[in-house]
Design an enzyme around this catalytic site. Structure first.
Site, PDB file in Angstrom:
ATOM      1  N   ASN A  12      -0.601 -12.116  41.681  1.00 38.88           N
ATOM      2  CA  ASN A  12      -0.044 -10.757  41.740  1.00 38.88           C
ATOM      3  C   ASN A  12      -1.018  -9.825  41.030  1.00 38.88           C
ATOM      4  O   ASN A  12      -1.114  -9.853  39.809  1.00 38.88           O
ATOM      5  CB  ASN A  12       1.328 -10.742  41.047  1.00 38.88           C
ATOM      6  CG  ASN A  12       1.884  -9.335  40.942  1.00 38.88           C
ATOM      7  OD1 ASN A  12       1.437  -8.423  41.627  1.00 38.88           O
ATOM      8  ND2 ASN A  12       2.879  -9.167  40.069  1.00 38.88           N
ATOM      9  N   TRP A  13      -1.706  -9.016  41.824  1.00 36.29           N
ATOM     10  CA  TRP A  13      -2.742  -8.148  41.233  1.00 36.29           C
ATOM     11  C   TRP A  13      -2.159  -6.884  40.602  1.00 36.29           C
ATOM     12  O   TRP A  13      -2.916  -6.075  40.050  1.00 36.29           O
ATOM     13  CB  TRP A  13      -3.776  -7.770  42.295  1.00 36.29           C
ATOM     14  CG  TRP A  13      -4.693  -8.892  42.687  1.00 36.29           C
ATOM     15  CD1 TRP A  13      -4.826 -10.103  42.067  1.00 36.29           C
ATOM     16  CD2 TRP A  13      -5.624  -8.908  43.781  1.00 36.29           C
ATOM     17  NE1 TRP A  13      -5.777 -10.862  42.709  1.00 36.29           N
ATOM     18  CE2 TRP A  13      -6.284 -10.152  43.763  1.00 36.29           C
ATOM     19  CE3 TRP A  13      -5.953  -7.987  44.769  1.00 36.29           C
ATOM     20  CZ2 TRP A  13      -7.261 -10.499  44.694  1.00 36.29           C
ATOM     21  CZ3 TRP A  13      -6.920  -8.322  45.711  1.00 36.29           C
ATOM     22  CH2 TRP A  13      -7.566  -9.569  45.665  1.00 36.29           C
ATOM     23  N   LYS A  14      -0.857  -6.681  40.766  1.00 39.26           N
ATOM     24  CA  LYS A  14      -0.208  -5.480  40.207  1.00 39.26           C
ATOM     25  C   LYS A  14      -1.004  -4.226  40.582  1.00 39.26           C
ATOM     26  O   LYS A  14      -1.552  -4.147  41.684  1.00 39.26           O
ATOM     27  CB  LYS A  14      -0.049  -5.619  38.694  1.00 39.26           C
ATOM     28  CG  LYS A  14       0.592  -6.940  38.288  1.00 39.26           C
ATOM     29  CD  LYS A  14       1.048  -6.948  36.863  1.00 39.26           C
ATOM     30  CE  LYS A  14       1.403  -8.363  36.464  1.00 39.26           C
ATOM     31  NZ  LYS A  14       2.379  -8.416  35.410  1.00 39.26           N
ATOM     32  N   HIS A  99      10.535  -8.374  41.424  1.00 37.78           N
ATOM     33  CA  HIS A  99       9.660  -8.625  40.273  1.00 37.78           C
ATOM     34  C   HIS A  99      10.222  -7.901  39.057  1.00 37.78           C
ATOM     35  O   HIS A  99      10.797  -6.818  39.179  1.00 37.78           O
ATOM     36  CB  HIS A  99       8.239  -8.141  40.585  1.00 37.78           C
ATOM     37  CG  HIS A  99       7.241  -8.544  39.542  1.00 37.78           C
ATOM     38  ND1 HIS A  99       7.078  -7.841  38.372  1.00 37.78           N
ATOM     39  CD2 HIS A  99       6.394  -9.599  39.474  1.00 37.78           C
ATOM     40  CE1 HIS A  99       6.152  -8.448  37.636  1.00 37.78           C
ATOM     41  NE2 HIS A  99       5.722  -9.518  38.282  1.00 37.78           N
ATOM     42  N   GLU A 101       8.965  -6.125  36.855  1.00 40.73           N
ATOM     43  CA  GLU A 101       8.521  -4.733  36.664  1.00 40.73           C
ATOM     44  C   GLU A 101       9.272  -3.801  37.614  1.00 40.73           C
ATOM     45  O   GLU A 101       9.537  -2.643  37.272  1.00 40.73           O
ATOM     46  CB  GLU A 101       6.992  -4.642  36.823  1.00 40.73           C
ATOM     47  CG  GLU A 101       6.299  -5.244  35.603  1.00 40.73           C
ATOM     48  CD  GLU A 101       4.983  -5.954  35.879  1.00 40.73           C
ATOM     49  OE1 GLU A 101       4.339  -5.671  36.893  1.00 40.73           O
ATOM     50  OE2 GLU A 101       4.610  -6.822  35.057  1.00 40.73           O
ATOM     51  N   GLU A 171      10.489 -16.165  36.419  1.00 41.19           N
ATOM     52  CA  GLU A 171       9.555 -15.449  35.557  1.00 41.19           C
ATOM     53  C   GLU A 171      10.313 -14.832  34.380  1.00 41.19           C
ATOM     54  O   GLU A 171      10.884 -13.736  34.522  1.00 41.19           O
ATOM     55  CB  GLU A 171       8.865 -14.333  36.343  1.00 41.19           C
ATOM     56  CG  GLU A 171       8.020 -14.820  37.492  1.00 41.19           C
ATOM     57  CD  GLU A 171       6.906 -13.828  37.802  1.00 41.19           C
ATOM     58  OE1 GLU A 171       5.738 -14.212  37.671  1.00 41.19           O
ATOM     59  OE2 GLU A 171       7.217 -12.670  38.115  1.00 41.19           O
ATOM     60  N   GLY A 177       2.877 -10.984  31.060  1.00 39.40           N
ATOM     61  CA  GLY A 177       1.835 -10.123  30.510  1.00 39.40           C
ATOM     62  C   GLY A 177       1.810 -10.078  28.996  1.00 39.40           C
ATOM     63  O   GLY A 177       1.158  -9.222  28.402  1.00 39.40           O
ATOM     64  N   SER A 213       2.433 -15.401  31.949  1.00 36.74           N
ATOM     65  CA  SER A 213       1.293 -15.759  31.108  1.00 36.74           C
ATOM     66  C   SER A 213       0.727 -17.149  31.402  1.00 36.74           C
ATOM     67  O   SER A 213       0.329 -17.877  30.485  1.00 36.74           O
ATOM     68  CB  SER A 213       1.653 -15.607  29.624  1.00 36.74           C
ATOM     69  OG  SER A 213       1.902 -14.235  29.326  1.00 36.74           O
ATOM     70  N   GLY A 234      -0.242 -13.055  37.112  1.00 33.09           N
ATOM     71  CA  GLY A 234      -0.753 -11.696  37.096  1.00 33.09           C
ATOM     72  C   GLY A 234      -2.128 -11.646  36.449  1.00 33.09           C
ATOM     73  O   GLY A 234      -3.165 -11.829  37.090  1.00 33.09           O
ATOM     74  N   GLY A 235      -2.158 -11.416  35.127  1.00 36.76           N
ATOM     75  CA  GLY A 235      -3.396 -11.162  34.399  1.00 36.76           C
ATOM     76  C   GLY A 235      -4.512 -12.160  34.673  1.00 36.76           C
ATOM     77  O   GLY A 235      -5.659 -11.766  34.912  1.00 36.76           O
TER      78      GLY A 235
HETATM   79  C1  PEP Z   1       3.461 -11.497  37.119  1.00 35.62           C
HETATM   80  O1  PEP Z   1       3.023 -10.352  37.255  1.00 35.62           O
HETATM   81  O2  PEP Z   1       4.250 -11.936  37.945  1.00 35.62           O
HETATM   82  C2  PEP Z   1       3.015 -12.308  35.979  1.00 35.62           C
HETATM   83  C3  PEP Z   1       3.505 -13.498  35.824  1.00 35.62           C
HETATM   84  O3  PEP Z   1       2.083 -11.721  35.147  1.00 35.62           O
HETATM   85  P1  PEP Z   1       1.239 -12.475  33.972  1.00 35.62           P
HETATM   86  O4  PEP Z   1       0.679 -13.728  34.576  1.00 35.62           O
HETATM   87  O5  PEP Z   1       0.211 -11.487  33.579  1.00 35.62           O
HETATM   88  O6  PEP Z   1       2.213 -12.794  32.871  1.00 35.62           O
END
Ligand code: PEP
Length: 251
Positions: A12-14, A99, A101, A171, A177, A213, A234-235
């Site tokens: 997930n590049w957000k 998600h 967010e 999640e 994040g 994470s 994500g990150g």
């Molecule tokens: C996400 O955006 O779904 C996510 C899990 O982010 P991160 O890996 O940065 O925690």
């Protein structure tokens, strides 16, 4: 891992990577990672980079491109929103729904999430439905109840066959994040709760991902849990070489 349920790595590049950056990223990633049987690689770029990403990956059957969010209406006066048909036209074959967010930054309700699931199923698009508890809910011992409430709301009224098409991503909000992640055992516990609910609804084989994470240091331990069928990241997916190393992990 059965052949029916390949190991799934979803990125997930957000709100990162414009079309040119997405193209360059994918060129580097594809050079580093060859297709491997039993593994699927899914990318969720920002909407404006979907077309460039889909084109960059068109020769790779192991890679699918998705959109990070959709509106449930097919068209209309919804400034800033993207419909399922528009996403498909750009090259997306699936979408993230619910998600954290979207739920907690943009105030998406459980009813909204359900409408998005319905619209995507009607369009035969793939769905990654995200569920997860906030820190205070975990501390109050409400993790299972929250996750099941979000899940039940999103899948309300679905037929078994429809339900079996969903991928679920657990999640925990406090892990996204933040650099904190659920222990593999804690994540597996929640996955069992989700699996129990799906099985009771007649859909025992859905892929269930963990997200929050995930990185090179914890991926191996997470994937060692049989309940964890893949990851949503994500990150740690934003750098192509780092993401390549993660997806090459042998659980
Ligand atoms: C996400 O955006 O779904 C996510 C899990 O982010 P991160 O890996 O940065 O925690």
């Amino acid at each position: 891992m059965t052949a029916l349920r390949p190991l799934l790595f979803a990125a997930n590049w957000k709100m990162h990577l414009d079309p040119a950056e997405a193209r360059e990223y994918l060129q580097r990633f594809l050079a580093a990672v060859a297709p491997r049987s039993g593994r699927e690689l899914w990318f969720f770029p920002g909407s404006v980079a979907i077309e460039a990403s889909a084109q960059a990956c068109r020769s790779r059957a192991d890679i699918r491109i998705g959109i990070q969010d959709v509106h449930w209406e097919p068209k209309g006066a919804f400034t800033g929103a993207v419909s399922v048909g528009m996403a498909r036209g750009a090259g997306a074959s699936m979408a993230l729904v619910g998600h954290s967010e979207r739920r907690h930054v943009f105030g998406e309700s459980e009813a909204d999430t359900r409408k998005k699931v319905r619209a995507l199923l009607d369009a035969a698009m793939g769905i990654v439905l995200c569920v997860g508890e906030k820190l205070e809910e975990r501390e109050r011992g409400e993790t299972g109840a929250v996750v099941l409430r979000q899940l039940a709301a999103a899948i309300d009224g679905l037929a078994k066959e429809e339900l079996s098409r969903l991928v679920i991503a657990y999640e925990p909000v406090w892990a996204i994040g933040t650099g904190r992640h659920a222990t593999p055992a804690d994540a597996a516990d929640v996955h069992r709760v989700i699996r129990g609910h799906l099985t009771a609804r007649g859909a025992p084989t859905n892929t269930i991902l963990y997200g929050g994470s995930v990185n090179l240091s914890n991926i191996r331990a997470l994937l060692a849990e049989p309940e964890i069928n893949g990851v949503l990241v994500g990150g740690a997916s934003l750098d192509p070489e780092r993401w390549a190393e993660i997806v090459e992990t042998n659980a």
